[in-house]
Design a protein around this motif. Sequence first.
Motif, PDB file in Angstrom:
ATOM      1  N   ILE A   1     -12.351 -36.887  -0.080  1.00 50.93           N
ATOM      2  CA  ILE A   1     -12.179 -36.180   1.187  1.00 50.93           C
ATOM      3  C   ILE A   1     -13.558 -35.898   1.780  1.00 50.93           C
ATOM      4  CG2 ILE A   1     -11.344 -34.064   2.297  1.00 50.93           C
ATOM      5  CD1 ILE A   1      -9.383 -33.762  -0.070  1.00 50.93           C
ATOM      6  N   ALA A   2     -13.695 -36.142   3.077  1.00 44.78           N
ATOM      7  CA  ALA A   2     -14.873 -35.691   3.819  1.00 44.78           C
ATOM      8  C   ALA A   2     -14.449 -34.506   4.674  1.00 44.78           C
ATOM      9  CB  ALA A   2     -15.415 -36.815   4.697  1.00 44.78           C
ATOM     10  N   VAL A   3     -14.972 -33.334   4.372  1.00 45.21           N
ATOM     11  CA  VAL A   3     -14.657 -32.130   5.141  1.00 45.21           C
ATOM     12  C   VAL A   3     -15.655 -32.038   6.291  1.00 45.21           C
ATOM     13  CG1 VAL A   3     -14.321 -29.637   5.095  1.00 45.21           C
ATOM     14  CG2 VAL A   3     -13.833 -30.988   3.046  1.00 45.21           C
ATOM     15  N   MET A   4     -15.126 -32.105   7.530  1.00 46.27           N
ATOM     16  CA  MET A   4     -15.992 -32.124   8.705  1.00 46.27           C
ATOM     17  C   MET A   4     -15.958 -30.795   9.448  1.00 46.27           C
ATOM     18  SD  MET A   4     -15.529 -35.958  10.305  1.00 46.27           S
ATOM     19  CE  MET A   4     -16.959 -35.694  11.378  1.00 46.27           C
ATOM     20  N   ASN A   5     -17.093 -30.476  10.045  1.00 47.03           N
ATOM     21  CA  ASN A   5     -17.213 -29.262  10.852  1.00 47.03           C
ATOM     22  C   ASN A   5     -18.321 -29.481  11.865  1.00 47.03           C
ATOM     23  OD1 ASN A   5     -16.906 -26.553  11.715  1.00 47.03           O
ATOM     24  ND2 ASN A   5     -18.544 -25.893  10.345  1.00 47.03           N
ATOM     25  N   GLU A   6     -17.988 -29.319  13.140  1.00 42.31           N
ATOM     26  CA  GLU A   6     -18.955 -29.447  14.223  1.00 42.31           C
ATOM     27  C   GLU A   6     -19.721 -30.763  14.162  1.00 42.31           C
ATOM     28  OE1 GLU A   6     -21.417 -25.985  14.251  1.00 42.31           O
ATOM     29  OE2 GLU A   6     -19.770 -24.647  14.824  1.00 42.31           O
ATOM     30  N   GLY A   7     -18.980 -31.844  13.868  1.00 43.56           N
ATOM     31  CA  GLY A   7     -19.571 -33.170  13.939  1.00 43.56           C
ATOM     32  C   GLY A   7     -20.328 -33.633  12.720  1.00 43.56           C
ATOM     33  N   VAL A   8     -20.409 -32.803  11.678  1.00 45.93           N
ATOM     34  CA  VAL A   8     -21.109 -33.200  10.458  1.00 45.93           C
ATOM     35  C   VAL A   8     -20.165 -33.082   9.260  1.00 45.93           C
ATOM     36  CG1 VAL A   8     -23.341 -32.464  11.349  1.00 45.93           C
ATOM     37  CG2 VAL A   8     -22.007 -30.898   9.947  1.00 45.93           C
ATOM     38  N   ILE A   9     -20.500 -33.777   8.196  1.00 41.30           N
ATOM     39  CA  ILE A   9     -19.742 -33.662   6.956  1.00 41.30           C
ATOM     40  C   ILE A   9     -20.367 -32.565   6.111  1.00 41.30           C
ATOM     41  CG2 ILE A   9     -19.093 -34.829   4.817  1.00 41.30           C
ATOM     42  CD1 ILE A   9     -19.046 -37.438   6.346  1.00 41.30           C
ATOM     43  N   GLU A  10     -19.596 -31.517   5.867  1.00 39.20           N
ATOM     44  CA  GLU A  10     -20.099 -30.405   5.061  1.00 39.20           C
ATOM     45  C   GLU A  10     -20.024 -30.720   3.566  1.00 39.20           C
ATOM     46  OE1 GLU A  10     -20.296 -26.669   5.911  1.00 39.20           O
ATOM     47  OE2 GLU A  10     -20.394 -26.953   8.070  1.00 39.20           O
ATOM     48  N   GLN A  11     -19.008 -31.499   3.171  1.00 38.71           N
ATOM     49  CA  GLN A  11     -18.898 -31.895   1.771  1.00 38.71           C
ATOM     50  C   GLN A  11     -18.049 -33.155   1.685  1.00 38.71           C
ATOM     51  OE1 GLN A  11     -17.764 -28.747  -0.894  1.00 38.71           O
ATOM     52  NE2 GLN A  11     -17.859 -30.036  -2.715  1.00 38.71           N
ATOM     53  N   LEU A  12     -18.458 -34.077   0.818  1.00 37.22           N
ATOM     54  CA  LEU A  12     -17.714 -35.310   0.587  1.00 37.22           C
ATOM     55  C   LEU A  12     -17.567 -35.474  -0.920  1.00 37.22           C
ATOM     56  CD1 LEU A  12     -18.433 -38.767   2.283  1.00 37.22           C
ATOM     57  CD2 LEU A  12     -17.376 -38.499   0.048  1.00 37.22           C
ATOM     58  N   ALA A  13     -16.322 -35.404  -1.407  1.00 37.03           N
ATOM     59  CA  ALA A  13     -16.098 -35.457  -2.852  1.00 37.03           C
ATOM     60  C   ALA A  13     -14.620 -35.674  -3.129  1.00 37.03           C
ATOM     61  CB  ALA A  13     -16.571 -34.157  -3.510  1.00 37.03           C
ATOM     62  N   ALA A  14     -14.281 -35.781  -4.409  1.00 38.58           N
ATOM     63  CA  ALA A  14     -12.884 -35.864  -4.819  1.00 38.58           C
ATOM     64  C   ALA A  14     -12.192 -34.532  -4.536  1.00 38.58           C
ATOM     65  CB  ALA A  14     -12.797 -36.199  -6.306  1.00 38.58           C
ATOM     66  N   PRO A  15     -10.858 -34.549  -4.335  1.00 41.63           N
ATOM     67  CA  PRO A  15     -10.142 -33.313  -4.006  1.00 41.63           C
ATOM     68  C   PRO A  15     -10.415 -32.165  -4.985  1.00 41.63           C
ATOM     69  CG  PRO A  15      -8.691 -35.178  -3.693  1.00 41.63           C
ATOM     70  CD  PRO A  15      -9.947 -35.721  -4.294  1.00 41.63           C
TER      71      PRO A  15
ATOM     72  N   GLY B   1      -9.815 -50.391  -1.139  1.00 43.06           N
ATOM     73  CA  GLY B   1      -8.649 -49.848  -1.819  1.00 43.06           C
ATOM     74  C   GLY B   1      -8.637 -48.345  -1.980  1.00 43.06           C
ATOM     75  N   GLU B   2      -9.524 -47.643  -1.303  1.00 38.88           N
ATOM     76  CA  GLU B   2      -9.616 -46.189  -1.435  1.00 38.88           C
ATOM     77  C   GLU B   2      -8.722 -45.494  -0.409  1.00 38.88           C
ATOM     78  OE1 GLU B   2     -13.147 -42.820  -1.863  1.00 38.88           O
ATOM     79  OE2 GLU B   2     -13.592 -44.695  -0.848  1.00 38.88           O
ATOM     80  N   PHE B   3      -8.143 -44.368  -0.802  1.00 39.45           N
ATOM     81  CA  PHE B   3      -7.442 -43.493   0.131  1.00 39.45           C
ATOM     82  C   PHE B   3      -8.421 -42.392   0.494  1.00 39.45           C
ATOM     83  CE2 PHE B   3      -2.984 -42.359   1.512  1.00 39.45           C
ATOM     84  CZ  PHE B   3      -3.380 -41.383   2.400  1.00 39.45           C
ATOM     85  N   PHE B   4      -8.971 -42.482   1.699  1.00 34.79           N
ATOM     86  CA  PHE B   4     -10.069 -41.623   2.132  1.00 34.79           C
ATOM     87  C   PHE B   4      -9.591 -40.760   3.291  1.00 34.79           C
ATOM     88  CE2 PHE B   4     -13.873 -40.522   4.458  1.00 34.79           C
ATOM     89  CZ  PHE B   4     -14.848 -40.328   3.476  1.00 34.79           C
ATOM     90  N   SER B   5      -9.813 -39.457   3.214  1.00 38.17           N
ATOM     91  CA  SER B   5      -9.364 -38.549   4.278  1.00 38.17           C
ATOM     92  C   SER B   5     -10.541 -37.905   4.985  1.00 38.17           C
ATOM     93  CB  SER B   5      -8.453 -37.458   3.709  1.00 38.17           C
ATOM     94  OG  SER B   5      -7.211 -37.983   3.329  1.00 38.17           O
ATOM     95  N   LEU B   6     -10.418 -37.829   6.310  1.00 42.30           N
ATOM     96  CA  LEU B   6     -11.315 -37.034   7.147  1.00 42.30           C
ATOM     97  C   LEU B   6     -10.569 -35.750   7.477  1.00 42.30           C
ATOM     98  CD1 LEU B   6     -12.496 -39.888   9.537  1.00 42.30           C
ATOM     99  CD2 LEU B   6     -13.925 -38.733   7.853  1.00 42.30           C
TER     100      LEU B   6
END
Length: 400
Positions: free
Chosen positions: A230-244, A55-60
């Motif tokens: 939100i998972a903020v991605m850069n060059e194939g890795v997640i730099e940060q994963l947290a609430a907006p 039930g989560e709204f998850f963004s890449l």
Amino acid sequence: MSKQQVAEETRTSPQDARASHDPPAIELHGVVKEFRSHGEVVTAVRDLHIAIAEGEFFSLLGPSGCGKTTTMRIVAGFEEPTAGTVYLHGTDVTNVPPHKRDVNMVFQSYALFPHMTVFDNVAFGLRRKNTPKKEVTDRVTDILGVVGLDGYAKRRPRQLSGGQQQRVALARALVNRPRALLLDEPLGALDLKLRQAMQIELKRIQREVGITFVYVTHDQGEALTMSDRIAVMNEGVIEQLAAPRDIYEHPKTRFVAGFIGTSNLLSGTVTSTDPATDGAVIDLGADGGRIIVPAAGKRPGDELEITVRPEKITLVADVAHAADVAPPAPAGQHDCALRGTVAEVVYLGTSTNYNVTTSAGAEVVVYSQNSANDASGPQRGEQVWLHWDSANSYAIGNTQ
């Protein structure tokens, strides 16, 4: 903060996402994806660990080429990971073909059948499964109501606006009642106003149907508006994963600070520590000002990189400089203050943006909200002081 440290922090359990003992709706464990290009190996996704709750709204979120669409295609089954495991609701589906995974996907290109009515487009998948006619009618009618297309069942795609076509594509995916819906930049073809309106609608629809949404976008505004995390991605890795809010207010790396919104990046050498806040102090002298940042463990001589958001800064005319007297002290004991010169003023209606060059040579952006009582603010070339609360300064890592 190293990339390894950032990766460790993104190994999020389902309990971190939602207080639940159920398995995650989607889980990626150690996923790697490599492609061969002209004899060279290109790594699109590197050791990815994600747990997305039911039930989560998850963004890449990330720029082009960061690996977000590849990650979604791995979840959907359109790409096979080079290494790692994909779980859907606790079941290993790494080698399961796309049509046997209980997920549906919505693309930027809606791919509607132009010769079919809205009803027939939405019913297409159900009919392929030989669903009873009455059930098809009931389910299609219900989902058209959910997406706000009551009364549009007999129209054809060419008779619909872009936003309405997007809703048909969404209804077609939802009518099959998948346990998760994957959306790959579905609003990219819409104009700005319609895109903003559809962001709110998508979040409403997601709440109403109650299933997991995984949303791929390069648009930070979309991700901040709709996402639970939100998972903020850069060059194939997640730099940060947290609430907006956490990502915006507390960026962990230089990349996140620069990619999410506008952020001022400042650097300097710690000159002392502040016992009252356990913070590090960068003192630029009476003519320059000082910065205090919560950074436990920092010592005099340490190099420090700091971020502060433009709307957190107050701009004050440098009356003391004009009068050729000693500059004022910061407004409060633990406030930050930098002296500078206004380089540019941009009026934007609801706010005025100031570009300020500090005495140390840094470029700082300040957002000042306009009000009915506003007098004329500082002009280009004027000397100013920039003030903000030390709690709004954040030390960040050096990950690029």
